[in-house]
Motif scaffolding. Structure first.
Motif, PDB file in Angstrom:
ATOM      1  N   VAL A 386       0.833  -1.208   0.000  1.00 21.57           N
ATOM      2  CA  VAL A 386       0.000   0.000   0.000  1.00 21.57           C
ATOM      3  C   VAL A 386       0.867   1.259   0.000  1.00 21.57           C
ATOM      4  O   VAL A 386       0.586   2.216  -0.719  1.00 21.57           O
ATOM      5  CB  VAL A 386      -0.962  -0.012   1.202  1.00 21.57           C
ATOM      6  N   LEU A 387       1.939   1.262   0.798  1.00 23.94           N
ATOM      7  CA  LEU A 387       2.811   2.438   0.815  1.00 23.94           C
ATOM      8  C   LEU A 387       3.459   2.661  -0.553  1.00 23.94           C
ATOM      9  O   LEU A 387       3.559   3.803  -1.029  1.00 23.94           O
ATOM     10  CB  LEU A 387       3.889   2.282   1.891  1.00 23.94           C
ATOM     11  N   THR A 388       3.886   1.577  -1.197  1.00 23.61           N
ATOM     12  CA  THR A 388       4.456   1.709  -2.537  1.00 23.61           C
ATOM     13  C   THR A 388       3.402   2.208  -3.521  1.00 23.61           C
ATOM     14  O   THR A 388       3.689   3.054  -4.379  1.00 23.61           O
ATOM     15  CB  THR A 388       5.020   0.362  -3.020  1.00 23.61           C
ATOM     16  N   ALA A 389       2.181   1.691  -3.385  1.00 24.90           N
ATOM     17  CA  ALA A 389       1.102   2.118  -4.282  1.00 24.90           C
ATOM     18  C   ALA A 389       0.792   3.600  -4.105  1.00 24.90           C
ATOM     19  O   ALA A 389       0.537   4.313  -5.088  1.00 24.90           O
ATOM     20  CB  ALA A 389      -0.152   1.282  -4.032  1.00 24.90           C
ATOM     21  N   ALA A 420       0.791  -3.401 -17.300  1.00 26.52           N
ATOM     22  CA  ALA A 420       1.883  -3.192 -16.354  1.00 26.52           C
ATOM     23  C   ALA A 420       2.860  -4.361 -16.361  1.00 26.52           C
ATOM     24  O   ALA A 420       4.068  -4.177 -16.179  1.00 26.52           O
ATOM     25  CB  ALA A 420       1.318  -2.979 -14.948  1.00 26.52           C
ATOM     26  N   VAL A 421       2.345  -5.571 -16.576  1.00 31.19           N
ATOM     27  CA  VAL A 421       3.227  -6.745 -16.590  1.00 31.19           C
ATOM     28  C   VAL A 421       4.208  -6.658 -17.749  1.00 31.19           C
ATOM     29  O   VAL A 421       5.391  -7.014 -17.619  1.00 31.19           O
ATOM     30  CB  VAL A 421       2.391  -8.037 -16.671  1.00 31.19           C
ATOM     31  N   ALA A 441       7.907   0.102 -13.270  1.00 29.81           N
ATOM     32  CA  ALA A 441       7.117  -0.520 -14.337  1.00 29.81           C
ATOM     33  C   ALA A 441       5.661  -0.097 -14.271  1.00 29.81           C
ATOM     34  O   ALA A 441       5.034   0.181 -15.303  1.00 29.81           O
ATOM     35  CB  ALA A 441       7.233  -2.041 -14.242  1.00 29.81           C
ATOM     36  N   VAL A 442       5.094  -0.043 -13.076  1.00 24.59           N
ATOM     37  CA  VAL A 442       3.698   0.383 -12.935  1.00 24.59           C
ATOM     38  C   VAL A 442       3.565   1.871 -13.250  1.00 24.59           C
ATOM     39  O   VAL A 442       2.606   2.303 -13.891  1.00 24.59           O
ATOM     40  CB  VAL A 442       3.187   0.069 -11.514  1.00 24.59           C
ATOM     41  N   THR A 443       4.545   2.661 -12.824  1.00 23.21           N
ATOM     42  CA  THR A 443       4.497   4.102 -13.090  1.00 23.21           C
ATOM     43  C   THR A 443       4.528   4.397 -14.579  1.00 23.21           C
ATOM     44  O   THR A 443       3.864   5.335 -15.056  1.00 23.21           O
ATOM     45  CB  THR A 443       5.686   4.802 -12.406  1.00 23.21           C
ATOM     46  N   VAL A 444       5.279   3.599 -15.341  1.00 25.08           N
ATOM     47  CA  VAL A 444       5.428   3.822 -16.778  1.00 25.08           C
ATOM     48  C   VAL A 444       4.083   3.830 -17.488  1.00 25.08           C
ATOM     49  O   VAL A 444       3.890   4.560 -18.469  1.00 25.08           O
ATOM     50  CB  VAL A 444       6.368   2.753 -17.378  1.00 25.08           C
ATOM     51  N   VAL A 445       3.123   3.029 -17.007  1.00 32.30           N
ATOM     52  CA  VAL A 445       1.829   2.938 -17.696  1.00 32.30           C
ATOM     53  C   VAL A 445       0.676   3.532 -16.897  1.00 32.30           C
ATOM     54  O   VAL A 445      -0.364   3.859 -17.474  1.00 32.30           O
ATOM     55  CB  VAL A 445       1.514   1.460 -18.039  1.00 32.30           C
ATOM     56  N   ALA A 446       0.821   3.686 -15.577  1.00 29.67           N
ATOM     57  CA  ALA A 446      -0.318   4.090 -14.748  1.00 29.67           C
ATOM     58  C   ALA A 446      -0.668   5.560 -14.887  1.00 29.67           C
ATOM     59  O   ALA A 446      -1.754   5.982 -14.463  1.00 29.67           O
ATOM     60  CB  ALA A 446      -0.035   3.755 -13.282  1.00 29.67           C
ATOM     61  N   LEU A 508       1.064  -4.034  -8.554  1.00 26.97           N
ATOM     62  CA  LEU A 508       2.314  -4.364  -7.867  1.00 26.97           C
ATOM     63  C   LEU A 508       2.290  -5.806  -7.363  1.00 26.97           C
ATOM     64  O   LEU A 508       3.309  -6.511  -7.415  1.00 26.97           O
ATOM     65  CB  LEU A 508       2.538  -3.401  -6.702  1.00 26.97           C
ATOM     66  N   ALA A 509       1.137  -6.250  -6.879  1.00 27.52           N
ATOM     67  CA  ALA A 509       1.024  -7.632  -6.427  1.00 27.52           C
ATOM     68  C   ALA A 509       1.193  -8.609  -7.589  1.00 27.52           C
ATOM     69  O   ALA A 509       1.776  -9.687  -7.425  1.00 27.52           O
ATOM     70  CB  ALA A 509      -0.332  -7.854  -5.748  1.00 27.52           C
ATOM     71  N   SER A 510       0.688  -8.230  -8.771  1.00 25.17           N
ATOM     72  CA  SER A 510       0.866  -9.090  -9.951  1.00 25.17           C
ATOM     73  C   SER A 510       2.344  -9.254 -10.279  1.00 25.17           C
ATOM     74  O   SER A 510       2.804 -10.365 -10.564  1.00 25.17           O
ATOM     75  CB  SER A 510       0.133  -8.480 -11.151  1.00 25.17           C
ATOM     76  N   LEU A 511       3.102  -8.170 -10.219  1.00 24.53           N
ATOM     77  CA  LEU A 511       4.533  -8.265 -10.492  1.00 24.53           C
ATOM     78  C   LEU A 511       5.245  -9.042  -9.397  1.00 24.53           C
ATOM     79  O   LEU A 511       6.193  -9.788  -9.671  1.00 24.53           O
ATOM     80  CB  LEU A 511       5.123  -6.866 -10.627  1.00 24.53           C
ATOM     81  N   GLY A 512       4.787  -8.889  -8.151  1.00 19.74           N
ATOM     82  CA  GLY A 512       5.370  -9.681  -7.073  1.00 19.74           C
ATOM     83  C   GLY A 512       5.106 -11.157  -7.250  1.00 19.74           C
ATOM     84  O   GLY A 512       5.974 -11.997  -6.976  1.00 19.74           O
ATOM     85  N   PHE A 513       3.912 -11.503  -7.727  1.00 19.96           N
ATOM     86  CA  PHE A 513       3.581 -12.901  -7.985  1.00 19.96           C
ATOM     87  C   PHE A 513       4.520 -13.502  -9.028  1.00 19.96           C
ATOM     88  O   PHE A 513       4.890 -14.684  -8.955  1.00 19.96           O
ATOM     89  CB  PHE A 513       2.132 -12.995  -8.452  1.00 19.96           C
ATOM     90  N   LEU A 514       4.915 -12.692 -10.003  1.00 18.93           N
ATOM     91  CA  LEU A 514       5.785 -13.176 -11.073  1.00 18.93           C
ATOM     92  C   LEU A 514       7.265 -13.164 -10.684  1.00 18.93           C
ATOM     93  O   LEU A 514       8.114 -13.557 -11.483  1.00 18.93           O
ATOM     94  CB  LEU A 514       5.586 -12.316 -12.325  1.00 18.93           C
TER      95      LEU A 514
END
Length: 570
Positions: A386-389, A420-421, A441-446, A508-514
């Motif tokens: 959440v803090l990163t988000a 984002a992935v 990576a999320v910032t690039v598209v969000a 972010l959780a999706s990238l963490g899962f990967l």
């Protein structure tokens, strides 16, 4: 022509970044090749120089990009740094697998969308429509990431019930779960949009005339579907773009040899030629889907122009605002209670005598394979995510406002078409996996949705009468911007950015899962799912706990959005 030139330029810029991956990477490509192919040779400067010369990596960025582009024009995707084999055959085979999976996923999405809108179609065709049916439920399903749906399906239907294979690819049985996992979020989104658009179609004069002339309800329903398709086709294109990102996680989870799984393996191994080919093909798939949707929409608009302007896809009428606010408050309180309880525990303490222990008073949510308390890791992982988000949302807000005011339409649309992935794979190829790379990576598209919102509000405010009055009274450009335009643009975009925090947390959780996000042993919800999936049969609680937390976060985002919009009781 200007539209096509702008979009083509933005696409070529993204392709250029892909081509420059070997030059942009933080590691020496020669060392990667040496360790993979010639482990017995010492990494002397002469040996590394020879490898660079052999692979064409001995020049500057233009030399690297030119060599890669020249190979593409001749159908050569390069050679793998790890195996030394041509990339083309393996990637082509993976493309066929991914296209098959995407086709099956689109079929599931289409069937689910029709099922969600079936009640509206049936009643609208008989002139008995008083309300739409798809609402919070469909929106909640649309908010769930594909990897979460896939994890729940494999745990329940494959591991617990044994109805389908948990892994592999080949027969029809292996296609079902992956296609359903990817099709449910896309189908829920399309079903919700279709259900919202149909009442406007049934309210038009042609529908009343068709009923008066005795046309059968199924034909009226078919005409209504066709009437709403031009407005829905761009959303279908975006759904296909989302499938390209979701395919990475789903293919990895189910061990499917498609483009997504191949790209992830290449990113983690720093095998950049394979990663370049996979990312390029995934990007082209998304662009082709968007172009096909645009062309299809223009083709369908011919007969529709006779009816006047197409009805907009309005927001759904959700339950009463009090009920939505109460639901959001209760769900938020439960999440905060779980997080607070977890923060009081040590997420890194391993009780070796209680590995994969079931929920108990000592461990309310059980333990994982190392004996670590799942409640503690859930709480600490929530704080990290959440803090990163929130930090990513703040950065994307600034970028979105700047891009919107500068009217970077072509760049905005291109970034909006990238999952984002997919950007996570590119960033991992450049900087390697890690929390900063995932955030980047999320910032690039969000920022793209915020930029589009800003541009629309900016154009609206500039055309407002009070701005014309201020100009007539002699107010300068900066005064008009500061006193008349910004107050109408910034507050709505800030609210939009706040509402996107849960979606960014899910990305972010999706990238963490990967494995592209926070490294072990630090807890993170997506990584928790990835670490515990091999033990889903013995300890389903280890998977269901982070899955339930992610699902609750997605539903909370939907309820919060509905509460802000102030939906009314049907």
């Amino acid at each position: 022509m200007k539209y096509l030139a702008g979009r083509l330029g933005a696409l070529l810029a993204v392709v250029a970044v892909i081509g420059l991956l070997p030059w942009l990477t933080r590691t020496d490509p020669a060392l990667t090749i040496l360790h993979a192919r010639y482990a017995d040779r010492p990494p002397t400067p002469d040996v590394l120089d020879a490898i660079r010369t052999e692979t064409g990596l001995d020049g500057g960025p233009l030399h690297v990009l030119g060599g890669w582009a020249s190979g593409l024009l001749h159908g050569d995707l390069g050679e793998s740094w790890v195996s030394g084999q041509p990339v083309g055959p393996d990637v082509t085979s993976a493309l066929g697998v991914s296209l098959t999976l995407m086709g099956a996923s689109l079929l599931v999405a289409g069937l689910l969308a029709l099922a969600l809108a079936a009640g509206t179609l049936r009643k609208g065709a008989r002139r008995r429509l008083t309300t739409t049916r798809a609402g919070v439920g469909a929106a909640a399903l649309a908010a769930l990431p594909e990897f979460l749906v896939a994890a729940v399906l494999v745990t329940v239907l494959a591991v617990q019930l044994g109805w389908f294979p948990a892994l592999g690819w080949g027969g029809p049985a292996e296609i079902v779960l992956p296609a359903v996992a990817m099709g449910i979020p896309a189908g829920a989104l399309l079903g919700r949009l279709l259900d919202d658009a149909l009442p406007a179609a049934f309210a038009e004069p042609w529908a009343r005339a068709a009923t008066a002339h005795g046309m059968r309800p199924p034909r009226i329903a078919a005409h209504a579907l066709r009437r709403t398709l031009p407005a829905l086709l761009p959303q279908i294109g975006l759904a296909v773009v989302g499938l390209t990102g979701g395919a990475v996680a789903v293919e990895t989870l189910y061990a499917i040899p498609g483009l997504g799984g191949t790209a992830l393996s290449a990113a983690l191994a720093q095998d950049l030629p394979v990663l370049q080919a996979c990312v390029l093909l995934l990007l082209l798939l998304g662009v082709a889907a968007g172009l096909a949707a645009r062309l299809g929409s223009r083709a369908l608009l011919g007969p529709a122009r006779a009816d006047g302007a197409l009805p907009p896809l309005v927001a759904p009428h959700l339950p009463a605002r009090r009920a939505v606010v109460a639901g959001a408050a209760v769900l938020a309180a439960l999440l905060l209670a779980v997080i607070a309880a977890g923060l009081l525990r040590d997420p890194l303490h391993a009780d070796t005598a209680a590995r994969l222990a079931a929920p108990s008073p000592a461990h309310p949510l059980g333990t994982d394979s190392l004996g670590r308390d799942i409640l503690a890791r859930l709480g600490r992982g929530a704080a990290t995510t959440v803090l990163t988000a929130v930090a990513v949302s703040a950065v994307t807000l600034v970028l979105g406002l700047l891009a919107g005011f500068l009217r970077a339409g072509a760049l905005t649309e291109t970034a909006n078409a990238l999952p984002a992935v997919l950007s996570g794979l590119v960033v991992a190829g450049i900087a390697g996996p890690g929390p900063w790379g995932a955030a980047a990576a999320v910032t690039v598209v969000a920022w793209a949705p915020l930029a589009a919102h800003t541009a629309a509000l900016h154009a609206q405010e500039r055309a407002a009468p009070h701005v014309d009055v201020a100009r007539a009274l002699g107010a300068g450009p900066w005064h008009r911007l500061r006193r008349h335009v910004l107050p109408g643009v910034v507050p709505p975009v800030v609210r939009h950015a706040v509402l996107r925090v849960p979606a960014i947390a899910l990305a972010l959780a999706s990238l963490g899962f990967l494995g592209l996000g926070t490294p072990a042993p630090d807890p993170e919800w997506g990584r928790m799912l990835s670490e515990n999936m091999p033990y889903a049969e013995r300890a389903p609680w280890a998977v269901l706990a982070p899955a339930a937390a992610l699902a609750a976060l997605g539903v909370l985002a939907v309820l919060t959005t509905a509460a802000v919009r102030g939906g009314r009781r049907r």
